[in-house]
Design a protein around this motif. Structure first.
Motif, short mmCIF file in Angstrom:
data_model
loop_
_atom_site.label_atom_id
_atom_site.label_comp_id
_atom_site.label_asym_id
_atom_site.label_seq_id
_atom_site.Cartn_x
_atom_site.Cartn_y
_atom_site.Cartn_z
N GLU A 1 10.61 4.48 2.51
CA GLU A 1 9.19 4.77 2.31
C GLU A 1 8.38 3.47 2.20
O GLU A 1 7.25 3.40 2.67
N THR A 2 8.99 2.46 1.60
CA THR A 2 8.31 1.18 1.49
C THR A 2 8.12 0.55 2.87
O THR A 2 7.05 0.01 3.18
N ARG A 3 9.16 0.62 3.70
CA ARG A 3 9.02 0.08 5.07
C ARG A 3 7.95 0.83 5.84
O ARG A 3 7.18 0.23 6.60
N ALA A 4 7.92 2.17 5.65
CA ALA A 4 6.88 2.96 6.33
C ALA A 4 5.49 2.57 5.85
O ALA A 4 4.54 2.48 6.64
N ALA A 5 5.37 2.30 4.54
CA ALA A 5 4.07 1.90 4.00
C ALA A 5 3.64 0.55 4.55
O ALA A 5 2.47 0.34 4.88
N ILE A 6 4.60 -0.37 4.68
CA ILE A 6 4.29 -1.68 5.24
C ILE A 6 3.81 -1.54 6.68
O ILE A 6 2.82 -2.15 7.10
N GLY A 7 4.52 -0.73 7.47
CA GLY A 7 4.11 -0.52 8.85
C GLY A 7 2.76 0.16 8.96
O GLY A 7 1.98 -0.11 9.87
N GLY A 8 2.46 1.07 8.02
CA GLY A 8 1.17 1.75 8.04
C GLY A 8 0.02 0.85 7.65
O GLY A 8 -1.09 1.00 8.15
N LEU A 9 0.29 -0.10 6.75
CA LEU A 9 -0.77 -1.01 6.34
C LEU A 9 -1.21 -1.92 7.48
O LEU A 9 -2.39 -2.16 7.68
N ARG A 10 -0.28 -2.42 8.23
CA ARG A 10 -0.63 -3.26 9.37
C ARG A 10 0.50 -3.27 10.37
O ARG A 10 1.45 -4.06 10.26
N LEU B 1 -1.68 -6.80 1.12
CA LEU B 1 -0.86 -5.81 0.42
C LEU B 1 0.49 -5.65 1.10
O LEU B 1 1.52 -5.50 0.43
N SER B 2 0.46 -5.67 2.44
CA SER B 2 1.72 -5.53 3.18
C SER B 2 2.68 -6.66 2.84
O SER B 2 3.88 -6.44 2.61
N ARG B 3 2.16 -7.90 2.80
CA ARG B 3 3.02 -9.04 2.47
C ARG B 3 3.54 -8.95 1.04
O ARG B 3 4.72 -9.24 0.78
N GLU B 4 2.67 -8.54 0.12
CA GLU B 4 3.09 -8.46 -1.27
C GLU B 4 4.17 -7.38 -1.45
O GLU B 4 5.13 -7.58 -2.20
N ILE B 5 4.01 -6.25 -0.78
CA ILE B 5 5.03 -5.19 -0.89
C ILE B 5 6.34 -5.67 -0.27
O ILE B 5 7.43 -5.45 -0.82
N HIS B 6 6.23 -6.34 0.90
CA HIS B 6 7.44 -6.80 1.57
C HIS B 6 8.17 -7.84 0.73
O HIS B 6 9.41 -7.80 0.59
N ASP B 7 7.43 -8.78 0.19
CA ASP B 7 8.06 -9.88 -0.56
C ASP B 7 8.41 -9.49 -1.99
O ASP B 7 9.21 -10.18 -2.63
N GLY B 8 7.81 -8.41 -2.50
CA GLY B 8 8.05 -7.99 -3.87
C GLY B 8 8.91 -6.75 -3.98
O GLY B 8 10.14 -6.82 -4.15
N ILE B 9 8.28 -5.59 -3.82
CA ILE B 9 8.97 -4.31 -4.03
C ILE B 9 10.15 -4.15 -3.07
O ILE B 9 11.25 -3.74 -3.46
N ALA B 10 9.93 -4.47 -1.79
CA ALA B 10 11.00 -4.27 -0.80
C ALA B 10 12.21 -5.12 -1.14
O ALA B 10 13.37 -4.66 -1.02
N VAL C 1 -12.26 -7.74 7.06
CA VAL C 1 -12.00 -7.82 5.63
C VAL C 1 -11.03 -6.72 5.19
O VAL C 1 -10.10 -6.96 4.42
N GLN C 2 -11.26 -5.50 5.70
CA GLN C 2 -10.35 -4.40 5.37
C GLN C 2 -8.93 -4.71 5.81
O GLN C 2 -7.96 -4.50 5.05
N GLU C 3 -8.81 -5.19 7.04
CA GLU C 3 -7.46 -5.44 7.57
C GLU C 3 -6.81 -6.64 6.88
O GLU C 3 -5.60 -6.67 6.71
N ALA C 4 -7.61 -7.61 6.48
CA ALA C 4 -7.05 -8.75 5.74
C ALA C 4 -6.46 -8.28 4.41
O ALA C 4 -5.40 -8.73 3.99
N GLU C 5 -7.17 -7.36 3.76
CA GLU C 5 -6.66 -6.84 2.49
C GLU C 5 -5.39 -6.02 2.72
O GLU C 5 -4.43 -6.10 1.94
#
Length: 393
Positions: A231-240, A181-190, A173-177
């Motif tokens: 920093e956004t790419r690093a956050a995406i990589g850190g999330l999953r 978040l990773s997908r939303e950041i990639h498709d949105g903010i990034a 469940v944690q990793e799914a969340e």
């Protein structure tokens, strides 16, 4: 009583006489089975075989054991027998012996104190001999402590398996969340940052040469945009990190080492080494790999943020029973008591913020039945050791 009845009654020896008449071999076999390391249902099958071999004319025997909910009995294959249904269920519900309707079998309850914990169900080619019924009743009494121990062991194993399934589900469940978040950041903010950078470059190219200050401000804005994108790419990589899914834990740790050990601005310039020892017959479960990677990620992140270290060593050791992760640095170290201390002697908001990472690592390990040990002193660096048992297949 008639003479014939007296003779019939005298012809059937009592339980002790029957057991003694079978010789020492029977008792030795009972003790041998009882002292074996078999668990249910193998133990029940062994006891059933012992009953048939010890009888005169019994052809079949099944041992049904009451489950933990005490609503049904589990036997050798097939669906559970509900309490009160059929000869076996009736014997368990009433605590009394039940003769089969055709007279060719009998269901004998196994008592532990005032409770019925199992039923020994026997069948014969013809009508059951009274001698065999007495023998089965005597053996049922001897089987009671063995089956009691087996039920306790089964309950403990089921609780352990339930805890493993809960831990696996919690990590999933944690990793799914995190993935969401990773997908939303990639498709949105990034994507927005990429578009912003494109428009800033276009604006800079469209400015006349006689606006140097505007050009300078746009270049500065573009640099900030590129930094935010990094920093956004690093956050995406850190999330999953995708490498954890694609290549496993060892490769993910190596990737973490390269990222942290790279030169600024992408890396932190640390000398990071990774060593792996031992082999597992089967790959570690995904939730165990994820937990260990998160612990390594947090420990290395603490080195970067707080330790002022020049090197970090990561060691991953695993065997059939457990996996061990060690993260060691040569940084400034710290007082563990100070980190966990609370301002003003209270709890909650007064606790130092750098203790949350340590507690998070410990909670991840404890969720999987493991532990995290942190060793540190000022001036001698820090060692974080995580040990997690490997779930049985």
């Amino acid at each position: 009583m008639t003479a014939a009845g007296a003779e019939a009654g005298a012809a059937v020896p009592g339980p002790l006489e029957l057991l003694a008449g079978r010789g020492r071999d029977l008792l030795v076999r009972i003790v041998t089975v009882a002292c074996s390391d078999r668990a249910l249902p193998e133990m029940a099958a062994e006891l059933a075989g012992l009953v048939v071999r010890s009888s005169r004319e019994l052809a079949f025997c099944d041992v049904y054991v009451l489950d933990e909910d005490e609503r049904a009995l589990r036997g050798p294959g097939g669906p559970p027998v509900p309490l009160g249904e059929g000869d076996v269920g009736w014997a368990a519900a009433h605590g009394r012996t039940r003769v089969h309707a055709d007279g060719r079998g009998v269901a004998v309850p196994v008592h532990s104190g005032r409770s019925t914990i199992a039923v020994v169900d026997v069948r014969s080619a013809g009508r059951c001999l009274p001698e065999d019924v007495v023998l089965v009743t005597a053996l049922a009494e001897l089987f009671a402590p063995v089956l009691c121990s087996c039920r306790r062991l089964r309950a403990a194993q089921e609780r352990e398996h339930a805890a493993e399934r809960f831990a696996e589900r919690a990590v999933e469940v944690q990793e799914a969340e995190r993935s969401r978040l990773s997908r939303e950041i990639h498709d949105g903010i990034a994507q927005r940052l990429a578009g912003l950078g494109f428009h800033l470059s276009a604006a800079e190219g469209a400015l006349p040469d006689h606006h140097p200050e505007a050009r300078r401000q746009i270049r500065h804005a573009r640099e900030l945009c590129e930094l935010a994108a990094a920093e956004t790419r690093a956050a995406i990589g850190g999330l999953r990190p995708p490498v954890l899914d694609d290549l496993g834990l060892s490769a993910a740790l190596a990737t973490l080492a390269r990222e942290v050990g790279g030169p600024p601005p992408r890396g932190d310039g640390l000398d990071v080494t990774v060593a792996v020892s031992g082999e597992l017959e089967d790959a570690l479960p995904d939730h165990v790999q994820t937990a260990l990677y998160r612990i390594a990620q947090e420990a290395v992140g603490n080195c970067v943020r707080h330790a002022s270290a020049s090197y970090v060593d990561l060691l991953l050791e695993h065997d059939r029973e457990r996996v061990r992760l060690v993260v060691k640095d040569d940084g400034v170290g710290f007082s563990i008591q100070d980190v966990y201390a609370s301002r003003g002697g209270g709890r909650g908001p007064g606790r130092r913020p750098d203790s949350y990472g340590l507690r998070g690592m410990a909670e991840r390990a404890e969720l999987l039945g493991g532990r995290v040990i942190v060793s540190s002193r000022r001036g001698v660096g820090t060692t974080v050791e995580a040990v997690i048992p490997v779930p049985r297949s």
